[in-house]
Each structure stands twice: as structure tokens, then as C-alpha cells.
Design an enzyme around this catalytic site. Structure first.
Site, mmCIF file in Angstrom:
data_model
loop_
_atom_site.group_PDB
_atom_site.id
_atom_site.type_symbol
_atom_site.label_atom_id
_atom_site.label_comp_id
_atom_site.label_asym_id
_atom_site.label_seq_id
_atom_site.Cartn_x
_atom_site.Cartn_y
_atom_site.Cartn_z
ATOM 1 N N ARG A 46 0.710 -1.207 -0.129
ATOM 2 C CA ARG A 46 0.060 0.081 -0.198
ATOM 3 C C ARG A 46 0.949 1.188 0.166
ATOM 4 O O ARG A 46 0.714 2.313 -0.653
ATOM 5 C CB ARG A 46 -0.930 0.090 1.133
ATOM 6 C CG ARG A 46 -1.917 1.252 1.119
ATOM 7 C CD ARG A 46 -2.900 1.421 2.035
ATOM 8 N NE ARG A 46 -2.291 1.935 3.307
ATOM 9 C CZ ARG A 46 -2.753 2.822 4.043
ATOM 10 N NH1 ARG A 46 -4.081 3.568 3.834
ATOM 11 N NH2 ARG A 46 -2.220 3.159 5.272
ATOM 12 N N HIS A 219 -24.449 -23.164 7.225
ATOM 13 C CA HIS A 219 -23.674 -24.370 7.336
ATOM 14 C C HIS A 219 -24.532 -25.518 6.507
ATOM 15 O O HIS A 219 -24.391 -26.516 6.541
ATOM 16 C CB HIS A 219 -23.708 -24.910 8.870
ATOM 17 C CG HIS A 219 -22.393 -26.079 9.220
ATOM 18 N ND1 HIS A 219 -22.000 -26.596 8.186
ATOM 19 C CD2 HIS A 219 -21.785 -26.116 10.267
ATOM 20 C CE1 HIS A 219 -20.751 -27.410 8.627
ATOM 21 N NE2 HIS A 219 -20.883 -27.123 10.010
ATOM 22 N N ASP A 223 -19.483 -26.363 4.136
ATOM 23 C CA ASP A 223 -18.769 -26.977 5.261
ATOM 24 C C ASP A 223 -17.602 -26.377 5.594
ATOM 25 O O ASP A 223 -17.222 -25.556 4.894
ATOM 26 C CB ASP A 223 -18.362 -28.480 4.895
ATOM 27 C CG ASP A 223 -17.591 -28.594 3.872
ATOM 28 O OD1 ASP A 223 -16.649 -27.920 3.550
ATOM 29 O OD2 ASP A 223 -17.670 -29.638 2.660
HETATM 30 N N1 COA Z 1 -6.825 -1.870 10.919
HETATM 31 C C1 COA Z 1 -6.095 -0.642 10.949
HETATM 32 N N2 COA Z 1 -6.474 0.305 10.230
HETATM 33 C C2 COA Z 1 -7.504 0.320 9.380
HETATM 34 C C3 COA Z 1 -8.501 -0.650 9.573
HETATM 35 C C4 COA Z 1 -8.040 -1.813 10.272
HETATM 36 N N3 COA Z 1 -8.849 -2.919 10.174
HETATM 37 N N4 COA Z 1 -9.301 -0.614 8.422
HETATM 38 C C5 COA Z 1 -9.255 0.790 7.974
HETATM 39 N N5 COA Z 1 -7.674 1.256 8.666
HETATM 40 C C6 COA Z 1 -7.227 2.538 8.388
HETATM 41 C C7 COA Z 1 -7.131 2.959 6.809
HETATM 42 O O1 COA Z 1 -6.194 2.122 6.341
HETATM 43 C C8 COA Z 1 -7.238 4.165 6.872
HETATM 44 O O2 COA Z 1 -6.021 4.841 7.319
HETATM 45 P P1 COA Z 1 -5.177 5.786 6.280
HETATM 46 O O3 COA Z 1 -5.770 7.231 6.652
HETATM 47 O O4 COA Z 1 -3.683 5.670 6.882
HETATM 48 O O5 COA Z 1 -5.406 5.709 5.090
HETATM 49 C C9 COA Z 1 -8.186 4.656 7.945
HETATM 50 O O6 COA Z 1 -8.188 3.551 8.956
HETATM 51 C C10 COA Z 1 -9.626 5.169 7.570
HETATM 52 O O7 COA Z 1 -10.047 4.041 6.571
HETATM 53 P P2 COA Z 1 -11.571 4.184 6.079
HETATM 54 O O8 COA Z 1 -11.826 5.559 5.652
HETATM 55 O O9 COA Z 1 -12.583 3.594 7.334
HETATM 56 O O10 COA Z 1 -11.436 2.944 4.979
HETATM 57 P P3 COA Z 1 -11.456 1.644 4.905
HETATM 58 O O11 COA Z 1 -11.598 1.368 3.382
HETATM 59 O O12 COA Z 1 -10.377 0.847 5.690
HETATM 60 O O13 COA Z 1 -12.918 1.163 5.436
HETATM 61 C C11 COA Z 1 -15.393 1.230 5.497
HETATM 62 C C12 COA Z 1 -13.970 1.686 4.591
HETATM 63 C C13 COA Z 1 -16.251 1.740 4.803
HETATM 64 C C14 COA Z 1 -15.234 -0.382 5.520
HETATM 65 C C15 COA Z 1 -15.081 1.772 7.055
HETATM 66 O O14 COA Z 1 -14.944 3.094 6.981
HETATM 67 C C16 COA Z 1 -16.467 1.517 7.703
HETATM 68 O O15 COA Z 1 -17.553 2.030 7.669
HETATM 69 N N6 COA Z 1 -16.187 0.307 8.686
HETATM 70 C C17 COA Z 1 -17.145 -0.134 9.677
HETATM 71 C C18 COA Z 1 -17.997 -1.290 9.164
HETATM 72 C C19 COA Z 1 -19.320 -1.819 10.242
HETATM 73 O O16 COA Z 1 -19.638 -0.875 10.693
HETATM 74 N N7 COA Z 1 -19.098 -2.998 10.247
HETATM 75 C C20 COA Z 1 -20.219 -3.260 11.319
HETATM 76 C C21 COA Z 1 -21.098 -4.126 10.618
HETATM 77 S S1 COA Z 1 -22.337 -4.879 11.930
#
Ligand code: COA
Length: 249
Positions: A46, A219, A223
Site C-alpha cells: 500500500r 452450514h 462445510d
Molecule cells: N486496521 C487498521 N487500520 C485500518 C483498518 C483496520 N482494520 N481499517 C481501516 N484502517 C485505516 C485505513 O487504512 C485508513 O488509514 P489511512 O488514513 O492511513 O489511509 C483509516 O483507517 C480510515 O479508513 P476508512 O476511511 O474507514 O477506509 P476503509 O476502506 O479501510 O474502510 C469502511 C471503509 C466503509 C469499511 C469503513 O469506513 C467502515 O465503515 N467500517 C465499519 C463497518 C461496520 O460498521 N461494520 C459493522 C457491521 S455490523
């Protein structure tokens, strides 16, 4: 002492949809499967791709690479990219990889999908994710953006937490939840000087970036062994991202 007042809210709009979809999901016998992924290779990739993405006006997070790895792994395990009929009489293996991405928005949880990930490059997936995130934050996603998903990922780690237990998005048969990437100690091989000054490999505690994934699958039709093999392939792509290049079409 004066008791605090309660507040009752009607469940409407997205909240109502969540009641319906999650209640339907809970009727499905499902299993969970977890693993941890070493992300150092993907972090390096990245870092190298970010300037190129920026020069094309695209914000590149880890998700586009994770989505591409998912699509490449689904090429090898197509049965996981499927819908099950409401009466469970048949399963339809979907040709397109329309991978849903759970999004946390001001209006609540919403799951648009990126159409045809199998035919998009990592930067094209990133561009589409940027578009969907922009629309989702304004509550402007279209019906088409929300319809037709075939598999789902939920990056809860973007908010926090290292592990989550995802709930199926029926009629899809599998979903993955991604936890927060953390720098943690793990055993690894390090090259050190041996007795005659020749380099030898030694096991030491080293720093690694670890991200956990937890899959849930229906499931009735999936599997555990298939899910484990799919997850192993997905993990292999993420831990050795150059291997994705070998399988790109
Ligand atoms: N671990 C560490 N860093 C993370 C991360 C993770 N799992 N996920 C995102 N980041 C970082 C990204 O790399 C980014 O860093 P940067 O500024 O250095 O580029 C920053 O956090 C913000 O990322 P984001 O804008 O959220 O983009 P994304 O593409 O990683 O994620 C979404 C996009 C839409 C998935 C996210 O914003 C989101 O909404 N997540 C929540 C999902 C949710 O609510 N799930 C529950 C369902 S019940």
C-alpha cells in the site's frame, strides 16, 4: 428522588430493514471460523501504491487489496459466492463477485456492493469504494449500489476491536469480519551471524502487524473445510501480495 424519563423510538427506515434482515439471518444454522493474517507485506505494498493512487485522485486504504484478494480466492472457491433460495431448495452460484462492504454511516449500517470485483483492478476497486463511501456518508446510495451483493466483508477494525462475529446477509451464504490491525510480538526467523561469521537463521520474537478475520457461513450448504481452504488462500494472497499478480486475469 425523581426517576429519569424513558424514551421509546419507532424502528423505521434503515433500523426497520436491519430488524428484518438480521432476524432472517438468525434462522440460518451458521458456523464461525477465525484466523490471523500477517499484514506487513500488504502494508509495504500500500505504501508503494499510495502515490500512484493519489496521482489518479484515488484514496487507497487496505480494503481494495483485501477485496481483490477475496475475489481471487472466490475464483478458486466459487461455491462461496452464492445465494440460497428462501426454501433452501437450491443454491445459485453467482458469476459476478459483487462484494458488499458494510459501512458505518450517520444513518446507520448500510451494505453497498462493489460490482464485478473479478473484472476490476485494485485501483478501480478503490475508486468505486471511494464513490460508495462518499454517497453513503450523504445518504445518497442508489438502489443499484445496494442490490445484488453476492458476498460481504465488514471492516469493523476501521472503528476498533480485533475480533467480531459477523451475521450472514441472507440470501448470501458467507461473510467475513475484519478486525483492527495491530503491531504485536510473534515468533519469526531472523538472520544473525553464526559461529564462523556465516549467516544463520534464528528464531526470535519479532514485531508483526496482525489482523484477525472471522468468517461466518451457512452450514446447510458450506462445510468448515471449504471455508478453511478459502480462508487459507485469502490469507496467502494478503501475506504475499505479489502472488495476487500471478492470478490476475
Ligand atoms: N486496521 C487498521 N487500520 C485500518 C483498518 C483496520 N482494520 N481499517 C481501516 N484502517 C485505516 C485505513 O487504512 C485508513 O488509514 P489511512 O488514513 O492511513 O489511509 C483509516 O483507517 C480510515 O479508513 P476508512 O476511511 O474507514 O477506509 P476503509 O476502506 O479501510 O474502510 C469502511 C471503509 C466503509 C469499511 C469503513 O469506513 C467502515 O465503515 N467500517 C465499519 C463497518 C461496520 O460498521 N461494520 C459493522 C457491521 S455490523
Amino acid at each position: 428522588m425523581l426517576a429519569a424519563a424513558d424514551e421509546t423510538r419507532p424502528l423505521r427506515g434503515l433500523a426497520r430493514i436491519m430488524v428484518k434482515t438480521m432476524s432472517a439471518a438468525w434462522t440460518v444454522p451458521h458456523f464461525g471460523y477465525c484466523d490471523e493474517i500477517e499484514m506487513d507485506g500488504l502494508i509495504a505494498l500500500r505504501d508503494r501504491l499510495k502515490p500512484l493512487a493519489a496521482s489518479r485522485g484515488v484514496k487507497l486504504s487496505y480494503m481494495p487489496m483485501i477485496l481483490k484478494a477475496t475475489s481471487l480466492a472466490l475464483n478458486q472457491y466459487p461455491d462461496l459466492n452464492a445465494h440460497i433460495a428462501a426454501d433452501a431448495s437450491e443454491v445459485t452460484i453467482r458469476g459476478s463477485h459483487n462484494i458488499g462492504v458494510a459501512m458505518d454511516t450517520p444513518r446507520g449500517l448500510i451494505v453497498p456492493n462493489i460490482k464485478d470485483c473479478q473484472a476490476r483492478s485494485i485501483l478501480e476497486i478503490a475508486q468505486e469504494l471511494n464513490r460508495l463511501q462518499g454517497l453513503a456518508s450523504q445518504g445518497k446510495l442508489s438502489e443499484d449500489d445496494l442490490a445484488g451483493g453476492t458476498f460481504t466483508l465488514s471492516n469493523i477494525g476501521a472503528i476498533g476491536g480485533t475480533y467480531a462475529s459477523p451475521v450472514l446477509f441472507v440470501p448470501q451464504i458467507a461473510i467475513g469480519a475484519i478486525g483492527k490491525m495491530q503491531r504485536v510480538p510473534r515468533f519469526g526467523l531472523v538472520t544473525v551471524d553464526g559461529p564462523n561469521g556465516t549467516p544463520v537463521q534464528e528464531e526470535q520474537v519479532v514485531a508483526k502487524h496482525i489482523m484477525r478475520v472471522s468468517w461466518a457461513a451457512d452450514h446447510r450448504v458450506v462445510d468448515g473445510a471449504t471455508m478453511a481452504r478459502f480462508s487459507n488462500q485469502w490469507k496467502a494472497y494478503l501475506e504475499e501480495p505479489m502472488s495476487m499478480v500471478a492470478d490476475l486475469r
